[in-house]
Design an enzyme around this catalytic site. Structure first.
Site, mmCIF file in Angstrom:
data_model
loop_
_atom_site.group_PDB
_atom_site.id
_atom_site.type_symbol
_atom_site.label_atom_id
_atom_site.label_comp_id
_atom_site.label_asym_id
_atom_site.label_seq_id
_atom_site.Cartn_x
_atom_site.Cartn_y
_atom_site.Cartn_z
ATOM 1 N N HIS A 193 33.659 -119.116 15.875
ATOM 2 C CA HIS A 193 34.722 -118.814 16.833
ATOM 3 C C HIS A 193 35.174 -120.029 17.635
ATOM 4 O O HIS A 193 35.999 -119.885 18.536
ATOM 5 C CB HIS A 193 34.247 -117.708 17.779
ATOM 6 N N ILE A 208 38.132 -117.948 14.254
ATOM 7 C CA ILE A 208 38.647 -116.593 14.433
ATOM 8 C C ILE A 208 38.117 -116.002 15.737
ATOM 9 O O ILE A 208 37.108 -116.454 16.285
ATOM 10 C CB ILE A 208 38.273 -115.682 13.248
ATOM 11 N N GLY A 211 35.199 -110.138 16.773
ATOM 12 C CA GLY A 211 35.610 -108.745 16.603
ATOM 13 C C GLY A 211 35.383 -107.925 17.861
ATOM 14 O O GLY A 211 36.191 -107.059 18.216
#
Length: 285
Positions: A193, A208, A211
Site C-alpha cells: 500500500h 493499492i 480493502g
C-alpha cells in the site's frame, strides 16, 4: 497437507489485551477521508475529541487489530504461504457501541475452514469483550490459493444480487492520493500500500488502497447518508472484497434501503464502475 482442518478448528483460542484512545479513533477516521470540509459539524463528529463518536468499522483496527488475522494464520494446523493469501471478506457484529477510550480482551480462533476446490477459505473469528461484556465480533474470510481439494464442506457460496430498482442513494467519495499512507498508520504496514516497487512485484502498476479502508469509507457513507449520522444504529456490516482501488480514484457507492438493512455496491467510477465491494449489507435499527 498444509491445513489440518481438525487441528485448526480444535486449537485453543489465543487471547490478547488491547487498548485504544481518542487519538487512535481520530487517526482511523482521518485515514478514511473524514474531516472534509474540516469545519463541517457532521465531520467534527469524526475528528474533534469533544464530539467524537466511533465508526463501528474501527473494530478492524482497534489495538492495531491484535491478535487478528496474522495470529489466526499461525494457529496450530494452519501452515500457509502468505503470498497465496487474500482477504476475501469481512463481517462485524456489534454488541453495543464502541467507546472512544477502551481496554478489552480480544480472543481469536479459526471458526470454519471451507473447501472451494482450488482454494481454501479460513474464517478467522475475533471476539472482543471488556469488563462490561461483549463489544464486537470480527469475522475475516481469508482466501488461500492452492489449499483446497481436501474434500471439506464448501461453505456459503450464494451471491447477493443488487435490487433491480434504482438505488435510493448514490454518493461518490474520492480517495486522496496520500490516503493509503495515512490509513496504514492504524496498523496495516503491508508495503503493498506504499512501496511502488513492492506493488509491481505483486502485479500492480502502483500501490493499492487497503480493502479495509474502502470498507470503512463505505460504512461512513452509509451512516452519513442513510442513518442520519448515528453510528449507534449499526448492528452488523458484511462485505466481500471484489476488486482493488488505487489512491486518487473515486468510489461510487450505491445504497438500497430494505427494512432494517441497507444493501450496498461499490465500484471504481474511474474504471467503468469496476466492482470493488460486493455482497455488502449494513444491518441497523
Amino acid at each position: 497437507m498444509p491445513i489440518d482442518v481438525a487441528q485448526a478448528l480444535s486449537a485453543e483460542p489465543r487471547s490478547a489485551e488491547i487498548a485504544w484512545g481518542h487519538k487512535d479513533v481520530q487517526l482511523y477516521h482521518l485515514g478514511l477521508g473524514a474531516g472534509v470540509p474540516a469545519t463541517d459539524p457532521d465531520e467534527l463528529r469524526y475528528t474533534l475529541e469533544s464530539r467524537l463518536h466511533v465508526l463501528p468499522s474501527f473494530a478492524t483496527v482497534a489495538g492495531a487489530g491484535s491478535p487478528g488475522v496474522i495470529n489466526g494464520l499461525s494457529m496450530p494446523g494452519v501452515d500457509v504461504n502468505l503470498a497465496h493469501v487474500l482477504h476475501g471478506g469481512q463481517t462485524i457484529a456489534l454488541h453495543r457501541p464502541i467507546p472512544v477510550e477502551g481496554k478489552a480482551v480480544a480472543t481469536t480462533r479459526i471458526a470454519a475452514v471451507y473447501d472451494k476446490g482450488k482454494a481454501a477459505i479460513l474464517v478467522v473469528r475475533t471476539e472482543v469483550a471488556d469488563d462490561e461484556g461483549p463489544l464486537w465480533t470480527n469475522d475475516a474470510q481469508i482466501f488461500v490459493r492452492g489449499e483446497g481439494g481436501f474434500g471439506g464442506e464448501r461453505g456459503p457460496s450464494a451471491r447477493l444480487e443488487p435490487p433491480t430498482r434504482e438505488p435510493d442513494k448514490v454518493v461518490e467519495r474520492t480517495v486522496r492520493e496520500d490516503q493509503a499512507l495515512l490509513y496504514r498508520l492504524s496498523g496495516d504496514w503491508n508495503p503493498l500500500h506504499a512501496d511502488p516497487e513492492f506493488a509491481k512485484l505483486a502485479g500492480f502498476d502502483r500501490p493499492i488502497l487497503h480493502g479495509l479502508c474502502t470498507y470503512g469509507m463505505t460504512l461512513k457513507a452509509v451512516v452519513d447518508t442513510v442513518l442520519g449520522g448515528d453510528v449507534g444504529r449499526v448492528r452488523s456490516y458484511a462485505t466481500r472484497f471484489a476488486g482493488v482501488v488505487y489512491p486518487g480514484e473515486t468510489l461510487r457507492i450505491r445504497m438500497w434501503r430494505q427494512g432494517g438493512t441497507v444493501q450496498v455496491t461499490v465500484g471504481a467510477a474511474d474504471r467503468d464502475d469496476a466492482p470493488v465491494l460486493a455482497d455488502t449489507v449494513v444491518e441497523h435499527t
